[in-house]
Write an enzyme that holds these catalytic residues in place. Structure first.
Site, PDB file in Angstrom:
ATOM      1  N   LYS A  29       0.867  -1.188   0.000  1.00 29.91           N
ATOM      2  CA  LYS A  29       0.000   0.000   0.000  1.00 29.91           C
ATOM      3  C   LYS A  29       0.896   1.227   0.000  1.00 29.91           C
ATOM      4  O   LYS A  29       1.671   1.455   0.920  1.00 29.91           O
ATOM      5  CB  LYS A  29      -0.925   0.008   1.216  1.00 29.91           C
ATOM      6  CG  LYS A  29      -2.003   1.078   1.113  1.00 29.91           C
ATOM      7  CD  LYS A  29      -2.988   0.995   2.255  1.00 29.91           C
ATOM      8  CE  LYS A  29      -4.190   1.900   1.989  1.00 29.91           C
ATOM      9  NZ  LYS A  29      -3.845   3.239   1.517  1.00 29.91           N
ATOM     10  N   ASP A  31       1.936   5.186   0.013  1.00 28.66           N
ATOM     11  CA  ASP A  31       1.490   6.389   0.711  1.00 28.66           C
ATOM     12  C   ASP A  31       1.492   7.556  -0.269  1.00 28.66           C
ATOM     13  O   ASP A  31       2.356   8.429  -0.238  1.00 28.66           O
ATOM     14  CB  ASP A  31       2.417   6.677   1.897  1.00 28.66           C
ATOM     15  CG  ASP A  31       1.754   7.592   2.916  1.00 28.66           C
ATOM     16  OD1 ASP A  31       0.541   7.839   2.790  1.00 28.66           O
ATOM     17  OD2 ASP A  31       2.450   8.046   3.837  1.00 28.66           O
ATOM     18  N   GLU A 177       3.150   2.263   3.507  1.00 29.60           N
ATOM     19  CA  GLU A 177       2.009   2.516   4.400  1.00 29.60           C
ATOM     20  C   GLU A 177       1.395   1.242   4.957  1.00 29.60           C
ATOM     21  O   GLU A 177       0.756   1.257   5.999  1.00 29.60           O
ATOM     22  CB  GLU A 177       0.951   3.305   3.626  1.00 29.60           C
ATOM     23  CG  GLU A 177      -0.198   3.815   4.475  1.00 29.60           C
ATOM     24  CD  GLU A 177      -1.217   4.571   3.652  1.00 29.60           C
ATOM     25  OE1 GLU A 177      -2.182   5.069   4.249  1.00 29.60           O
ATOM     26  OE2 GLU A 177      -1.059   4.665   2.427  1.00 29.60           O
TER      27      GLU A 177
END
Length: 313
Positions: A29, A31, A177
């Site tokens: 994931k 950021d 993230e």
């Protein structure tokens, strides 16, 4: 089928912890800023999560997309990141880029270029792929991305089927993230938040002082102003509390209301400014405490992705 000009991005639900599964594709994931790329032989643009069109804000990404998907009509889904000196995504830098006008964006594109990480293919040359399973969309995307460079302005998001826990730990080790888990048999559910896509993030928890609240009607609370330590404002936090808990908390805070912020309350840094939502805040004495879960603090000291977990005695 004619190519759509607007698509609302599919959204993920937050999962309590990472897991392993042969039915899920696990991805890092990033950021950054969610963005869909619309590419035609005559025009190319990026679309934000809020459906804003970016044509001149990320010129280096637009140019790279035109070169990599030359002659095709395609819609990609991905994330815009701005790497820092160590190569890690810098969320605040990405937000700053999105707000730049054309001259500043062109300077930034040469000095600190953005990167577009692609993780989905929604449309290709007259074929709408949103109803196809993710496994098919990814196969088609991989076939198109075989000759993309391993480094550069447009990258294919890495992913693996099965080892969700290991990928999550690896993503954290790289300063990312968290991780995503996506069901391989799921279609693209436009504009919907679904458990077909799950996200994992490493949250911290901390006891913080309530120094104000933004009221919601009837009798509820839209957000709490929290401080940590008591004299330093950390931000406005969505409560995550039930309607009954909001009413009880608001009644107790009403007895502590002030006409101005507590006298010793300071912003988290000299560069920080109150968020727009603070215009309707009711300030209170710092007597009540709540437990807050948050992802991180910005360079200015504000909490990111924060919510109230529980009320403290």
């Amino acid at each position: 089928m004619a190519m759509p000009e607007v698509i609302r991005p599919m959204l993920a639900e937050l999962a309590p912890s990472p897991f392993d599964s042969p039915r899920h594709l696990f991805e890092p994931k990033w950021d950054g800023l969610r963005a869909l790329a619309f590419i035609t032989p005559g025009d190319t643009w990026l679309q934000s999560r809020r459906l804003r069109r970016w044509r001149r804000t990320f010129p280096e990404v637009i140019a790279a997309l035109r070169a990599l998907v030359s002659g095709d009509s395609a819609i990609l889904d991905g994330e815009l990141i701005v790497p820092d000196a160590s190569g890690r995504p810098d969320f605040e830098a990405a937000v700053a880029r999105a707000r730049m006008g054309e001259p500043a964006a062109r300077r930034a594109a040469s000095e600190r270029p953005a990167v577009y990480v692609v993780f989905d293919l929604l449309y290709l040359d007259g074929e709408d792929l949103r109803g196809s399973p993710l496994r098919i969309r990814r196969e088609r995307l991989h076939a198109r991305a075989l000759h993309w460079p391993q480094e550069g302005t447009v990258l294919l998001c890495p992913g693996a089927v099965g080892p969700g826990r290991a990928l999550f730990e690896s993503a954290l080790g790289l300063g990312l993230e968290g991780a995503m888990a996506k069901e391989l048999d799921s279609p693209y559910l436009e504009g919907r938040r679904s458990r077909c896509w799950l996200k994992f993030k490493p949250f911290a928890e901390e006891a913080m002082w309530v120094v104000g609240y933004v009221p919601a009607e009837p009798g509820g609370i839209r957000a709490l102003a929290v401080a940590s330590p008591p004299g330093r404002l950390a931000g406005l936090v969505g409560t995550g509390l039930s309607a009954a808990e909001q009413r009880r908390l608001r009644a107790s805070l009403a007895c502590l209301a002030r006409s101005s912020p507590p006298p010793d309350l300071a912003l988290p840094s000299p560069a920080a400014r109150l968020p727009r939502e603070a215009a309707g805040i009711v300030w209170t004495q710092p007597v009540r405490q709540v437990r807050v879960r948050y992802l991180e603090r910005t360079s200015a000291g504000w909490l990111r992705h924060a919510s109230v977990v529980s009320l403290l005695p």
